[in-house]
Design an enzyme around this catalytic site. Structure first.
Site, PDB file in Angstrom:
ATOM      1  N   TYR A  72       1.059  -1.340   0.077  1.00 34.73           N
ATOM      2  CA  TYR A  72       0.157   0.031   0.374  1.00 34.73           C
ATOM      3  C   TYR A  72       1.023   1.380   0.442  1.00 34.73           C
ATOM      4  O   TYR A  72       0.608   2.008   0.919  1.00 34.73           O
ATOM      5  CB  TYR A  72      -1.015   0.023   1.269  1.00 34.73           C
ATOM      6  CG  TYR A  72      -2.484   0.746   0.595  1.00 34.73           C
ATOM      7  CD1 TYR A  72      -3.301  -0.282   0.208  1.00 34.73           C
ATOM      8  CD2 TYR A  72      -2.867   1.967   1.184  1.00 34.73           C
ATOM      9  CE1 TYR A  72      -4.363   0.985  -0.336  1.00 34.73           C
ATOM     10  CE2 TYR A  72      -3.767   2.796   1.113  1.00 34.73           C
ATOM     11  CZ  TYR A  72      -4.555   1.937   0.020  1.00 34.73           C
ATOM     12  OH  TYR A  72      -5.503   2.075  -0.506  1.00 34.73           O
ATOM     13  N   HIS A 110       2.618   4.470  -0.724  1.00 32.75           N
ATOM     14  CA  HIS A 110       2.791   5.770  -0.943  1.00 32.75           C
ATOM     15  C   HIS A 110       3.732   6.952  -0.413  1.00 32.75           C
ATOM     16  O   HIS A 110       5.211   6.358  -1.070  1.00 32.75           O
ATOM     17  CB  HIS A 110       2.136   6.532   0.267  1.00 32.75           C
ATOM     18  CG  HIS A 110       2.818   6.529   1.736  1.00 32.75           C
ATOM     19  ND1 HIS A 110       3.994   6.530   2.089  1.00 32.75           N
ATOM     20  CD2 HIS A 110       2.089   5.225   3.223  1.00 32.75           C
ATOM     21  CE1 HIS A 110       4.661   6.032   3.315  1.00 32.75           C
ATOM     22  NE2 HIS A 110       3.346   5.332   4.093  1.00 32.75           N
ATOM     23  N   HIS A 150       7.086   5.657   0.776  1.00 34.90           N
ATOM     24  CA  HIS A 150       7.693   5.024   0.406  1.00 34.90           C
ATOM     25  C   HIS A 150       9.030   5.029  -0.882  1.00 34.90           C
ATOM     26  O   HIS A 150       9.629   4.911  -0.810  1.00 34.90           O
ATOM     27  CB  HIS A 150       7.010   3.935  -0.208  1.00 34.90           C
ATOM     28  CG  HIS A 150       5.872   2.930   1.481  1.00 34.90           C
ATOM     29  ND1 HIS A 150       4.805   3.146   1.371  1.00 34.90           N
ATOM     30  CD2 HIS A 150       5.930   1.842   2.337  1.00 34.90           C
ATOM     31  CE1 HIS A 150       4.417   2.753   2.686  1.00 34.90           C
ATOM     32  NE2 HIS A 150       5.050   1.558   3.227  1.00 34.90           N
ATOM     33  N   LYS A 177       9.938   7.794  10.496  1.00 38.40           N
ATOM     34  CA  LYS A 177       8.736   8.063  10.985  1.00 38.40           C
ATOM     35  C   LYS A 177       8.878   7.303  11.405  1.00 38.40           C
ATOM     36  O   LYS A 177       8.061   6.135  12.874  1.00 38.40           O
ATOM     37  CB  LYS A 177       7.372   8.010   9.903  1.00 38.40           C
ATOM     38  CG  LYS A 177       6.243   8.188  10.516  1.00 38.40           C
ATOM     39  CD  LYS A 177       5.049   7.896   9.060  1.00 38.40           C
ATOM     40  CE  LYS A 177       4.757   6.542   8.638  1.00 38.40           C
ATOM     41  NZ  LYS A 177       4.302   5.260   9.963  1.00 38.40           N
ATOM     42  N   ASP A 178       8.594   5.966  11.406  1.00 41.04           N
ATOM     43  CA  ASP A 178       8.831   4.446  12.077  1.00 41.04           C
ATOM     44  C   ASP A 178      10.306   4.347  13.640  1.00 41.04           C
ATOM     45  O   ASP A 178      11.028   3.986  12.804  1.00 41.04           O
ATOM     46  CB  ASP A 178       8.864   3.467  11.584  1.00 41.04           C
ATOM     47  CG  ASP A 178       7.566   3.355  10.901  1.00 41.04           C
ATOM     48  OD1 ASP A 178       6.199   3.060  11.669  1.00 41.04           O
ATOM     49  OD2 ASP A 178       7.341   2.442   9.934  1.00 41.04           O
ATOM     50  N   GLN A 181      11.563   1.084  15.317  1.00 43.50           N
ATOM     51  CA  GLN A 181      11.843   0.296  14.339  1.00 43.50           C
ATOM     52  C   GLN A 181      13.145   0.552  13.531  1.00 43.50           C
ATOM     53  O   GLN A 181      14.188  -0.097  13.296  1.00 43.50           O
ATOM     54  CB  GLN A 181      10.820   0.178  13.225  1.00 43.50           C
ATOM     55  CG  GLN A 181      11.523  -0.606  12.361  1.00 43.50           C
ATOM     56  CD  GLN A 181      10.245  -0.982  11.003  1.00 43.50           C
ATOM     57  OE1 GLN A 181       9.231  -1.744  11.136  1.00 43.50           O
ATOM     58  NE2 GLN A 181      10.842  -0.290  10.164  1.00 43.50           N
ATOM     59  N   SER A 193       0.709   7.757   5.944  1.00 40.22           N
ATOM     60  CA  SER A 193       0.793   6.395   6.547  1.00 40.22           C
ATOM     61  C   SER A 193       0.044   5.568   5.698  1.00 40.22           C
ATOM     62  O   SER A 193      -0.852   6.370   5.587  1.00 40.22           O
ATOM     63  CB  SER A 193       0.984   6.499   7.691  1.00 40.22           C
ATOM     64  OG  SER A 193       0.626   5.105   8.607  1.00 40.22           O
ATOM     65  N   SER A 194       0.338   4.624   5.518  1.00 40.15           N
ATOM     66  CA  SER A 194      -0.855   3.392   5.503  1.00 40.15           C
ATOM     67  C   SER A 194      -1.775   3.608   5.723  1.00 40.15           C
ATOM     68  O   SER A 194      -3.539   3.190   5.435  1.00 40.15           O
ATOM     69  CB  SER A 194      -0.177   1.969   4.514  1.00 40.15           C
ATOM     70  OG  SER A 194       0.765   1.913   4.506  1.00 40.15           O
TER      71      SER A 194
END
Length: 278
Positions: A32, A34, A37, A149-150, A153, A185-186
């Protein structure tokens, strides 16, 4: 552009490219796609001879009550974005390809994964570390690209690569935002029009925190101001707002060195994250 669904196909193609002396850039995603990505793919395209993108909604990183079944999927749309950005190969496996029925080996981490998102999503980072390790072993990239953003992670992946002596360069890329500031974000697709407007409180709180941190070094005061801002929005419910060391993810009392102001906030039923480095 090649689209494959098996580990064998990926390894065969990667072997051919490496025999030609070509470097491999890798962007792991859950699909998904955007603009966020795409920015990772663009960066990989500039820095490598070949670009591989994985599209795999990893069941292992979702808890029992989380949104695995509802997580948005659109392979046709993802393929168009990948092709427009110059991707050479998409790896799109089924869960059965990644996890045999008797799968029982995991990659886990302590310390960095215990706070922030790890508090309320206890299985999440074991799933992330396990699937990323598997993908690294399959694709064997020279560089792998992850979004800021993450933020937790990204820190977890960097530490895992360091601790396990993986020969991969981890590249962190800036957060990509909508024109009004909302981090892409997805999960933004879950928001109703009213919730979409309310979600702006996250980026507003992030900007407030970054501005305050220029002069105020007491982390507790900055975090409190950010929480107060978020709580002005009736549709917002705070999961956490914290100030942590950007590398160790441990709480800090003073905003000095490399720190991250991070948050997770529910807008209605949708959990969104955002952060800023200060």
């Amino acid at each position: 552009m090649i689209i494959v669904s098996t580990v064998e196909e990926v390894r065969k193609q990667i072997k051919e490219w490496k025999m030609q002396g070509q470097s491999i850039g890798f962007v792991p995603t859950m699909g998904y796609l955007h603009e966020g990505h795409k920015s990772l793919i663009d960066c990989a395209r500039k820095e490598n001879d070949r670009v591989v993108v994985s599209i795999f909604v990893n069941p292992m990183q979702f808890g029992p009550a989380e949104d695995l079944a509802d997580y948005p999927r659109d392979l046709e749309h993802d393929t168009q974005i990948c092709e427009s950005a110059g991707t050479d190969l998409i790896f799109h496996p089924e869960p059965e390809e990644m996890y045999d029925g008797d799968f029982c080996s995991f990659v886990d981490m302590s310390v960095l994964t215990e706070g922030l998102c790890g508090k309320t999503r206890p299985v999440h980072f074991r799933g992330v570390c396990t699937v990323v390790t598997k993908l690294f072993n399959i694709v064997t990239p020279d560089r792998a690209y992850f979004g800021q953003k993450d933020g937790q992670q990204l820190a977890v992946i960097r530490r895992m690569v360091r601790d396990l002596n993986m020969d991969i360069c981890i590249v962190g890329c800036p957060i990509v935002r909508e024109e009004d500031g909302l981090a892409k974000s997805s999960r933004n697709t879950y928001l109703s029009p009213e919730e979409r407007k309310a979600a702006l409180v996250l980026s507003q709180a992030v900007r407030l925190g970054a501005e305050l941190a220029k002069t105020e070094k007491d982390a507790k005061k900055v975090v409190l101001a950010m929480k107060d801002k978020i709580q002005t929005e009736p549709l917002a419910r705070i999961d956490y707002v914290e100030a942590v060391d950007a590398l160790s993810m441990q709480p800090v009392k003073t905003l000095e060195g490399g720190c991250m102001l991070a948050m997770a906030v529910y807008i209605g039923k949708t959990r969104l994250i955002d952060n800023v480095l200060v």
